[in-house]
Motif scaffolding. Sequence first.
Motif, PDB file in Angstrom:
ATOM      1  N   VAL A 182     -14.258  29.455 -55.765  1.00  0.00           N
ATOM      2  CA  VAL A 182     -14.741  30.248 -56.907  1.00  0.00           C
ATOM      3  C   VAL A 182     -14.593  31.735 -56.590  1.00  0.00           C
ATOM      4  O   VAL A 182     -14.893  32.179 -55.477  1.00  0.00           O
ATOM      5  N   ILE A 183     -14.117  32.485 -57.581  1.00  0.00           N
ATOM      6  CA  ILE A 183     -14.071  33.944 -57.474  1.00  0.00           C
ATOM      7  C   ILE A 183     -15.120  34.532 -58.401  1.00  0.00           C
ATOM      8  O   ILE A 183     -15.188  34.168 -59.577  1.00  0.00           O
ATOM      9  N   SER A 184     -15.937  35.401 -57.867  1.00  0.00           N
ATOM     10  CA  SER A 184     -16.898  36.122 -58.685  1.00  0.00           C
ATOM     11  C   SER A 184     -16.300  37.470 -59.056  1.00  0.00           C
ATOM     12  O   SER A 184     -16.043  38.310 -58.188  1.00  0.00           O
ATOM     13  N   ASP A 185     -16.045  37.660 -60.359  1.00  0.00           N
ATOM     14  CA  ASP A 185     -15.537  38.936 -60.846  1.00  0.00           C
ATOM     15  C   ASP A 185     -16.710  39.904 -60.919  1.00  0.00           C
ATOM     16  O   ASP A 185     -17.561  39.787 -61.796  1.00  0.00           O
ATOM     17  N   ASP A 186     -16.736  40.838 -60.002  1.00  0.00           N
ATOM     18  CA  ASP A 186     -17.880  41.715 -59.772  1.00  0.00           C
ATOM     19  C   ASP A 186     -18.998  40.877 -59.138  1.00  0.00           C
ATOM     20  O   ASP A 186     -18.800  39.726 -58.813  1.00  0.00           O
ATOM     21  N   GLY A 187     -20.137  41.453 -58.895  1.00  0.00           N
ATOM     22  CA  GLY A 187     -21.226  40.706 -58.286  1.00  0.00           C
ATOM     23  C   GLY A 187     -21.503  41.090 -56.848  1.00  0.00           C
ATOM     24  O   GLY A 187     -22.268  40.416 -56.165  1.00  0.00           O
ATOM     25  N   LEU A 188     -20.868  42.157 -56.364  1.00  0.00           N
ATOM     26  CA  LEU A 188     -21.123  42.592 -54.990  1.00  0.00           C
ATOM     27  C   LEU A 188     -22.603  42.915 -54.796  1.00  0.00           C
ATOM     28  O   LEU A 188     -23.164  42.690 -53.732  1.00  0.00           O
ATOM     29  N   GLN A 189     -23.220  43.447 -55.870  1.00  0.00           N
ATOM     30  CA  GLN A 189     -24.635  43.803 -55.790  1.00  0.00           C
ATOM     31  C   GLN A 189     -25.549  42.694 -56.314  1.00  0.00           C
ATOM     32  O   GLN A 189     -26.766  42.882 -56.380  1.00  0.00           O
ATOM     33  N   HIS A 190     -24.989  41.552 -56.689  1.00  0.00           N
ATOM     34  CA  HIS A 190     -25.799  40.414 -57.146  1.00  0.00           C
ATOM     35  C   HIS A 190     -26.146  39.584 -55.908  1.00  0.00           C
ATOM     36  O   HIS A 190     -25.534  38.563 -55.620  1.00  0.00           O
ATOM     37  N   TYR A 191     -27.142  40.049 -55.163  1.00  0.00           N
ATOM     38  CA  TYR A 191     -27.378  39.543 -53.811  1.00  0.00           C
ATOM     39  C   TYR A 191     -27.874  38.097 -53.772  1.00  0.00           C
ATOM     40  O   TYR A 191     -27.833  37.451 -52.723  1.00  0.00           O
ATOM     41  N   GLY A 192     -28.345  37.574 -54.889  1.00  0.00           N
ATOM     42  CA  GLY A 192     -28.782  36.181 -54.904  1.00  0.00           C
ATOM     43  C   GLY A 192     -27.639  35.187 -54.961  1.00  0.00           C
ATOM     44  O   GLY A 192     -27.870  33.982 -54.858  1.00  0.00           O
ATOM     45  N   LEU A 193     -26.407  35.688 -55.128  1.00  0.00           N
ATOM     46  CA  LEU A 193     -25.246  34.803 -55.198  1.00  0.00           C
ATOM     47  C   LEU A 193     -24.711  34.531 -53.805  1.00  0.00           C
ATOM     48  O   LEU A 193     -24.328  35.457 -53.084  1.00  0.00           O
ATOM     49  N   PRO A 194     -24.662  33.261 -53.367  1.00  0.00           N
ATOM     50  CA  PRO A 194     -24.058  32.950 -52.068  1.00  0.00           C
ATOM     51  C   PRO A 194     -22.595  33.373 -52.067  1.00  0.00           C
ATOM     52  O   PRO A 194     -21.914  33.270 -53.082  1.00  0.00           O
ATOM     53  N   ARG A 195     -22.142  33.863 -50.918  1.00  0.00           N
ATOM     54  CA  ARG A 195     -20.744  34.272 -50.840  1.00  0.00           C
ATOM     55  C   ARG A 195     -20.190  34.028 -49.442  1.00  0.00           C
ATOM     56  O   ARG A 195     -20.891  34.220 -48.450  1.00  0.00           O
ATOM     57  N   ALA A 196     -18.940  33.588 -49.394  1.00  0.00           N
ATOM     58  CA  ALA A 196     -18.263  33.406 -48.115  1.00  0.00           C
ATOM     59  C   ALA A 196     -17.482  34.654 -47.731  1.00  0.00           C
ATOM     60  O   ALA A 196     -17.379  34.997 -46.561  1.00  0.00           O
ATOM     61  N   ILE A 197     -16.916  35.322 -48.745  1.00  0.00           N
ATOM     62  CA  ILE A 197     -16.087  36.502 -48.522  1.00  0.00           C
ATOM     63  C   ILE A 197     -16.486  37.590 -49.520  1.00  0.00           C
ATOM     64  O   ILE A 197     -16.736  37.311 -50.695  1.00  0.00           O
ATOM     65  N   GLU A 198     -16.531  38.825 -49.037  1.00  0.00           N
ATOM     66  CA  GLU A 198     -16.770  39.975 -49.908  1.00  0.00           C
ATOM     67  C   GLU A 198     -15.559  40.906 -49.858  1.00  0.00           C
ATOM     68  O   GLU A 198     -15.112  41.290 -48.775  1.00  0.00           O
ATOM     69  N   ILE A 199     -15.045  41.264 -51.039  1.00  0.00           N
ATOM     70  CA  ILE A 199     -13.943  42.217 -51.159  1.00  0.00           C
ATOM     71  C   ILE A 199     -14.402  43.375 -52.030  1.00  0.00           C
ATOM     72  O   ILE A 199     -14.866  43.167 -53.157  1.00  0.00           O
ATOM     73  N   ALA A 200     -14.295  44.577 -51.500  1.00  0.00           N
ATOM     74  CA  ALA A 200     -14.621  45.777 -52.276  1.00  0.00           C
ATOM     75  C   ALA A 200     -13.328  46.466 -52.683  1.00  0.00           C
ATOM     76  O   ALA A 200     -12.421  46.647 -51.866  1.00  0.00           O
TER      77      ALA A 200
END
Length: 343
Positions: A151-169
């Motif tokens: 799954v790709i989250s379009d935006d959401g870097l600051q949506h800290y309740g979302l689990p994430r494996a990778i962060e891209i800024a």
Amino acid sequence: MAGNSLGQAMRSAIEASWYQDKPGWTQILAPLECLYRRVVATRFQRRIKQLNSPPVIVVGNISVGGTGKTPCVQALVLWLRSQGLRPGIISRGYGSQSEQFPLAVDADTDVTLSGDETKMLALACQCPVVIDPNRKQALLYITEHFDVDIVISDDGLQHYGLPRAIEIAVIDGKRGLGNKHCLPVGPLREPEQRLTQVDLVLQNGLSTTGEPLYNNAVVFTLTPVHWVNVKTGERLPLQSLTANGSLCAVAAIGNPQRFFDTLTVLALPFDSTAFADHHQFTAQDFAEYGGRTVVMTEKDAVKCAAFAADNWWYLKVQANIPEPVFDELTNRLALRTNSSPFD
């Protein structure tokens, strides 16, 4: 149009303060910036890093305004699909007027319900797209109702309740981070140090010095591909678009100047009008243009398709991301999920 002009003037005044070398008038809001930083720091501590299955790649930015994030999402979807994966996209769905969430977005979804960016992604990527202001709820819905394995989250870097494996800024090479202050003094959603905590930093174009803004930034470019007719979907090569006189160029994106600069590079004569980001276009917005040829971005086109004239076109662009970025993603995903999603 008067209201739009006033809003644009206010936006221009704020951005002028954010992106100038010397301190601007927004410095008077420094106490609010201190409060904002404290709230962000507190929420950041609750960030969820790990995700078992499926892994989530968050693509976002730390500054207000357009950075080229959405074309990067499109490029990632195409790459993941080429690797044999089944990607899906989740998003807040900014501008959505839906009263019910989560909402699955497809080609038939009314743009007033989906928001412009997610409707564009659904049309361009042809993969499951789900929106919800609570992105964790969107994640649960897309994994329960669609056959996706990443799954790709379009935006959401600051949506800290979302689990994430990778962060891209994603950052803008030309405008950078402005005065490097957080809202409302500057354009930053998070302090600059946040860039040291993400997995990858993608920089849209070189800076004015011709160098990456940060040592760990990888430069990519947005390249015009062709023109697409807003009404019919017909495609034209870049140099085949003609008009009697100058074109009418409109843009309602985070950084409209980037679109206008691209038209200049293409050596097209045009008159430009910038609207607020996510502006909901109506036919009345174009009344003064008469029968002139209108050009716009892909994001704006999804809001104009219902009333577009025969000579309205949008510019299709693609993000050219260097191959080493994908190699790094493969390695980091395998590391974070304890197994390779590409097996």
